[in-house]
Write a protein that holds these residues in place. Structure first.
Motif, PDB file in Angstrom:
ATOM      1  N   ASN A   1      40.156  33.235 -28.205  1.00 52.67           N
ATOM      2  CA  ASN A   1      39.210  33.793 -29.178  1.00 52.67           C
ATOM      3  C   ASN A   1      39.126  35.323 -29.130  1.00 52.67           C
ATOM      4  OD1 ASN A   1      38.631  31.258 -30.106  1.00 52.67           O
ATOM      5  ND2 ASN A   1      36.634  31.083 -29.135  1.00 52.67           N
ATOM      6  N   GLU A   2      40.266  35.977 -28.838  1.00 50.99           N
ATOM      7  CA  GLU A   2      40.327  37.435 -28.788  1.00 50.99           C
ATOM      8  C   GLU A   2      39.325  38.028 -27.811  1.00 50.99           C
ATOM      9  OE1 GLU A   2      41.458  39.287 -32.859  1.00 50.99           O
ATOM     10  OE2 GLU A   2      40.129  37.622 -33.356  1.00 50.99           O
TER      11      GLU A   2
ATOM     12  N   SER B   1      34.728  35.364 -31.214  1.00 48.00           N
ATOM     13  CA  SER B   1      35.481  36.579 -30.892  1.00 48.00           C
ATOM     14  C   SER B   1      34.593  37.818 -30.829  1.00 48.00           C
ATOM     15  CB  SER B   1      36.620  36.802 -31.905  1.00 48.00           C
ATOM     16  OG  SER B   1      37.476  35.679 -31.956  1.00 48.00           O
TER      17      SER B   1
ATOM     18  N   GLN C   1      40.910  29.585 -30.595  1.00 53.24           N
ATOM     19  CA  GLN C   1      42.205  30.123 -30.986  1.00 53.24           C
ATOM     20  C   GLN C   1      42.800  30.855 -29.786  1.00 53.24           C
ATOM     21  OE1 GLN C   1      40.457  32.283 -34.423  1.00 53.24           O
ATOM     22  NE2 GLN C   1      42.065  31.314 -35.623  1.00 53.24           N
ATOM     23  N   TYR C   2      44.111  30.836 -29.704  1.00 53.42           N
ATOM     24  CA  TYR C   2      44.782  31.425 -28.549  1.00 53.42           C
ATOM     25  C   TYR C   2      45.730  32.531 -28.984  1.00 53.42           C
ATOM     26  CZ  TYR C   2      42.745  27.706 -25.885  1.00 53.42           C
ATOM     27  OH  TYR C   2      41.832  26.871 -25.299  1.00 53.42           O
ATOM     28  N   TYR C   3      45.817  33.565 -28.145  1.00 53.26           N
ATOM     29  CA  TYR C   3      46.608  34.742 -28.447  1.00 53.26           C
ATOM     30  C   TYR C   3      47.449  35.113 -27.232  1.00 53.26           C
ATOM     31  CZ  TYR C   3      43.357  35.167 -32.345  1.00 53.26           C
ATOM     32  OH  TYR C   3      42.618  34.911 -33.475  1.00 53.26           O
TER      33      TYR C   3
ATOM     34  N   TYR D   1      49.975  24.739 -28.380  1.00 48.96           N
ATOM     35  CA  TYR D   1      50.072  25.986 -29.151  1.00 48.96           C
ATOM     36  C   TYR D   1      51.381  26.695 -28.790  1.00 48.96           C
ATOM     37  CZ  TYR D   1      45.155  25.123 -30.088  1.00 48.96           C
ATOM     38  OH  TYR D   1      43.983  24.554 -30.479  1.00 48.96           O
TER      39      TYR D   1
ATOM     40  N   ARG E   1      50.225  29.413 -32.800  1.00 50.32           N
ATOM     41  CA  ARG E   1      49.984  28.396 -33.820  1.00 50.32           C
ATOM     42  C   ARG E   1      50.007  27.015 -33.183  1.00 50.32           C
ATOM     43  NH1 ARG E   1      47.697  31.248 -37.826  1.00 50.32           N
ATOM     44  NH2 ARG E   1      48.975  33.078 -38.350  1.00 50.32           N
TER      45      ARG E   1
ATOM     46  N   GLU F   1      48.775  38.563 -30.275  1.00 48.46           N
ATOM     47  CA  GLU F   1      49.535  37.823 -31.283  1.00 48.46           C
ATOM     48  C   GLU F   1      49.084  36.365 -31.233  1.00 48.46           C
ATOM     49  OE1 GLU F   1      53.882  39.020 -31.664  1.00 48.46           O
ATOM     50  OE2 GLU F   1      53.431  39.653 -29.608  1.00 48.46           O
ATOM     51  N   GLU F   2      48.688  35.836 -32.391  1.00 45.15           N
ATOM     52  CA  GLU F   2      48.110  34.493 -32.420  1.00 45.15           C
ATOM     53  C   GLU F   2      49.160  33.405 -32.247  1.00 45.15           C
ATOM     54  OE1 GLU F   2      45.157  31.719 -35.204  1.00 45.15           O
ATOM     55  OE2 GLU F   2      45.758  33.736 -35.867  1.00 45.15           O
TER      56      GLU F   2
END
Length: 211
Positions: free
Chosen positions: A204-205, A21, A161-163, A186, A177, A174-175
């Motif tokens: 990853n932001e 990130s 990670q995904y947002y 997700y 899950r 907003e993440e």
């Protein structure tokens, strides 16, 4: 001669990139004789981007002077984050990511010609190196053997990670899950303030990794 003290790290060369990130500088390993290394696995988008920060300081950035530069081009800096914005190296996989380099400074266009791309797949590991020789520095990388892609479910460092970024939340992140019953899926629940809206997913932001 050697590099001047003000352009050398006091403690360590550190690396920051799309896999972290752009906010978590990690120390590179000293290999002796002016060489420093870090190993990264390509994420599931098949490419990674990075800069080198001296001592983890975002205002002492080493960068290539181009967007999406390949290895073995002249190293610029250290410069501030603002000066180095949009200038980073990129390890491409399967030709993904922006193919042509957008040279930021016309004066460096000849020196920023790309070297041949390495083929790669998500999960493949690459060793990134900073090589110093007197007053000169080079950033290069090689694909490591035995890491030909990820099998089965991707490990978190590869999957990322995904947002969610949406018009109804002023594009704040907003993440999502991961669904434990369905690895690789997700989810996020949102309440729409109106009947329609716009949204994107960000990995990853990193706003350069928008789905």
């Amino acid at each position: 001669g050697d590099l001047d003290d003000e352009v050398k790290p006091t403690k360590a060369y550190t690396i920051v990139g799309s896999w972290s990130s752009w906010s978590k500088p990690e120390k590179m390993k000293s290999e002796g004789k002016g060489a420093f290394s870090f190993t990264v696995a390509l994420g599931e988008l098949g490419f990674e981007r990075f800069q080198i920060w001296l001592d983890g300081d975002p205002d002492r950035v080493l960068h290539p002077g181009a967007t999406g530069a390949t290895r073995d081009v002249p190293v610029k800096g250290p410069n501030s984050t603002d000066e180095a914005w949009g200038s980073y190296w990129m390890i491409p996989g399967l030709g993904r990511g922006p193919a042509p380099m957008e040279v930021l400074d016309e004066g460096h266009s000849d020196s920023a010609l790309p070297a041949p791309f390495d083929d790669g797949s998500p999960g493949d590991r690459f060793q990134i190196q900073v090589l110093t020789n007197g007053r000169y520095r080079t950033v290069t990388w090689t694909k490591l053997a035995g890491g030909d892609g990820a099998e089965g479910a991707l490990v978190p460092s590869v999957a990322g990670q995904y947002y969610l970024a949406a018009s109804w939340s002023d594009w704040s992140l907003e993440e999502l899950r991961e669904d434990l019953d369905s690895p690789g899926t997700y989810r996020i629940e949102v309440r729409l303030p109106r009947t329609s809206g716009r949204f994107v997913f960000v990995r990853n932001e990193d706003w350069r990794q928008v789905l």
